[in-house]
Scaffold this active site. Structure first.
Site, PDB file in Angstrom:
ATOM      1  N   ARG A  62       1.030  -1.222  -0.129  1.00 36.48           N
ATOM      2  CA  ARG A  62       0.030   0.073  -0.124  1.00 36.48           C
ATOM      3  C   ARG A  62       0.883   1.360   0.097  1.00 36.48           C
ATOM      4  NH1 ARG A  62      -5.261   1.499   3.279  1.00 36.48           N
ATOM      5  NH2 ARG A  62      -6.184   0.102   1.712  1.00 36.48           N
ATOM      6  N   HIS A 103      -7.055   1.049  -6.618  1.00 32.76           N
ATOM      7  CA  HIS A 103      -7.531   0.099  -5.477  1.00 32.76           C
ATOM      8  C   HIS A 103      -7.820  -0.995  -6.192  1.00 32.76           C
ATOM      9  CE1 HIS A 103      -7.665  -1.183  -1.607  1.00 32.76           C
ATOM     10  NE2 HIS A 103      -8.580  -0.357  -1.168  1.00 32.76           N
ATOM     11  N   GLN A 162      -9.912  -3.799  -3.994  1.00 33.75           N
ATOM     12  CA  GLN A 162     -11.313  -3.305  -3.694  1.00 33.75           C
ATOM     13  C   GLN A 162     -12.133  -3.586  -4.586  1.00 33.75           C
ATOM     14  OE1 GLN A 162     -11.780  -1.411  -0.684  1.00 33.75           O
ATOM     15  NE2 GLN A 162     -14.119  -1.973  -1.312  1.00 33.75           N
ATOM     16  N   ASP A 209     -17.118   6.980  -2.058  1.00 37.97           N
ATOM     17  CA  ASP A 209     -15.945   6.987  -1.159  1.00 37.97           C
ATOM     18  C   ASP A 209     -15.614   8.287  -0.571  1.00 37.97           C
ATOM     19  OD1 ASP A 209     -13.418   6.102  -0.306  1.00 37.97           O
ATOM     20  OD2 ASP A 209     -12.365   6.177  -2.136  1.00 37.97           O
ATOM     21  N   CYS A 225     -16.407   1.684   0.236  1.00 36.08           N
ATOM     22  CA  CYS A 225     -15.359   0.933   0.309  1.00 36.08           C
ATOM     23  C   CYS A 225     -14.751   1.096   1.807  1.00 36.08           C
ATOM     24  CB  CYS A 225     -14.284   1.168  -0.732  1.00 36.08           C
ATOM     25  SG  CYS A 225     -13.799   2.927  -0.476  1.00 36.08           S
ATOM     26  N   ARG A 270     -13.629  -8.660   1.310  1.00 38.25           N
ATOM     27  CA  ARG A 270     -12.315  -8.520   0.927  1.00 38.25           C
ATOM     28  C   ARG A 270     -11.396  -9.680   1.235  1.00 38.25           C
ATOM     29  NH1 ARG A 270     -10.244  -3.175   1.186  1.00 38.25           N
ATOM     30  NH2 ARG A 270      -8.275  -4.184   0.268  1.00 38.25           N
TER      31      ARG A 270
HETATM   32  N1  NVA Z   1      -9.985   6.716  -1.898  1.00 35.10           N
HETATM   33  C1  NVA Z   1      -9.575   6.140  -0.079  1.00 35.10           C
HETATM   34  C2  NVA Z   1      -9.697   4.621  -0.346  1.00 35.10           C
HETATM   35  C3  NVA Z   1      -9.467   4.038   1.205  1.00 35.10           C
HETATM   36  C4  NVA Z   1      -9.781   2.577   1.158  1.00 35.10           C
HETATM   37  C5  NVA Z   1      -8.129   6.570   0.007  1.00 35.10           C
HETATM   38  O1  NVA Z   1      -7.176   6.547  -0.991  1.00 35.10           O
HETATM   39  O2  NVA Z   1      -7.798   7.036   1.095  1.00 35.10           O
HETATM   40  N1   CP Z   2     -11.046  -0.127   2.093  1.00 38.91           N
HETATM   41  C1   CP Z   2      -9.868  -0.228   2.467  1.00 38.91           C
HETATM   42  O1   CP Z   2      -8.972  -0.635   1.816  1.00 38.91           O
HETATM   43  O2   CP Z   2      -9.898  -0.301   3.881  1.00 38.91           O
HETATM   44  P1   CP Z   2      -8.693   0.027   4.751  1.00 38.91           P
HETATM   45  O3   CP Z   2      -7.974   1.560   3.979  1.00 38.91           O
HETATM   46  O4   CP Z   2      -9.014  -0.011   6.057  1.00 38.91           O
HETATM   47  O5   CP Z   2      -7.602  -1.085   4.248  1.00 38.91           O
END
Ligand code: NVA
Ligand code: CP
Length: 300
Positions: A103, A130, A133, A217, A257, A285
């Site tokens: 990540r 993502h 997701q 989101d 999400c 997930r």
């Molecule tokens: N768009 C959000 C998704 C979190 C799972 C982010 O990147 O923070």
């Molecule tokens: N939706 C998602 O990826 O959640 P987290 O940021 O908690 O991993």
């Protein structure tokens, strides 16, 4: 040759459906307490530059349930690109374990990991995509609706990483995706270019009308915290609420999400209401990422 999963576009339509099928089987085994320790002896290295609840737990628990092991590497642990180059991190990790999930802030970081690793690399979220997701979300829609055919999905909010992966999936699977974002916050042009079944609007009502799924989101993603106040103003009309839901089909599903900000991108009574399937989505997930790990190791 080893396979990576850094983008939805790493897959073909056929492969996405293979993943759905595998997810269904894996979920069935888990729910029926049938042993499925298919990845016995395998290790996953999980690199995190950002926080996580779902991604971290589902990958780690998923690996345990598959008979393998996962190592959590917190942002300060390896200091990728600072203490050591991304390429060297990838080359080292490849000598010890079987899979990497990362990540990251910049998408080029996960690409650089994939380029230098001799083992599969999974994108656990970047600024561009993502993909895990979206595999999960489409699988969840499939479970609830029985098919993805003739479904209209409305994405309301920021044209961010989640939205880009949605556009990529819609173009591969020919899904009808209607996106509503404020002007200037649309998903990436290069993703939209080849997406013939995707329409972008600047009014939420236009996307939501007759939709089978309403999806949203956060307005400010991780790494955009300094823009939060300004984004609250720009996005104030882009909320899934009673009024918007009334425009969708009677049996519309509401998805997010997570994490969610109640009262911002989604009203509390809607995310906690009868149309919401956000926790089914979060549960999946686990099952879909187990499928992604097995699938990548089988193909590599
Ligand atoms: N768009 C959000 C998704 C979190 C799972 C982010 O990147 O923070
Ligand atoms: N939706 C998602 O990826 O959640 P987290 O940021 O908690 O991993």
């Amino acid at each position: 040759m080893k396979r990576d999963f850094t983008s939805i576009l790493d897959l073909t339509k056929k492969e996405i459906f293979e993943l759905f099928e595998l997810s269904r089987n894996i979920k069935h085994s888990y729910k029926n307490r049938i042993e499925h320790r298919i990845l016995r002896g395998n290790t996953l290295a999980m690199i995190f530059e950002k926080p996580s609840l779902r991604t971290r737990i589902t990958f780690e628990a998923g690996m345990t349930q598959l008979g393998g092991h996962a190592i959590y590497l917190a942002p300060q642990d390896i200091q990728m690109g600072k203490r050591e180059s991304i390429a060297d991190v990838a080359k080292n990790i490849s000598r010890w374990v079987d899979l990497i999930m990362a990540r990251v802030f910049a998408h080029k970081t996960v690409k650089e990991l994939a380029k230098n690793a001799t083992i599969p690399v999974i994108n656990g979220l970047s600024d561009l995509e993502h993909p895990c997701q979206i595999i999960c979300d489409l699988f969840t829609i499939l479970e609830h609706k029985g098919s993805l055919k003739n479904m209209t999905i409305a994405y309301i909010g920021d044209g961010n990483n989640v939205c880009n992966s949605f556009v990529a999936a819609a173009s591969l699977l020919s899904l009808s995706l209607k996106i509503a974002t404020p002007k200037g916050y649309e998903p990436r042009k290069e993703y939209l270019k080849s997406a013939r079944t995707v329409q972008v609007y600047n009014a939420p009502e236009k996307a939501a009308r007759y939709a089978d799924v309403l999806y949203t989101d956060v307005w400010a993603s991780m790494g955009q915290e300094s823009e939060s106040a300004q984004r609250k103003k720009v996005f104030s009309k882009f909320q899934i609420n009673k009024k918007l839901l009334a425009l969708a089909k009677k049996d519309a599903l509401v998805m997010h999400c997570l994490p969610a900000h109640r009262g911002e991108e989604i009203a509390a009574d809607i995310i906690d209401g009868a149309h919401s399937i956000v926790f089914d989505q979060a549960e999946n997930r686990l099952h879909t990422q187990k499928a992604i790990m097995i699938w990548l190791l089988q193909k590599s």
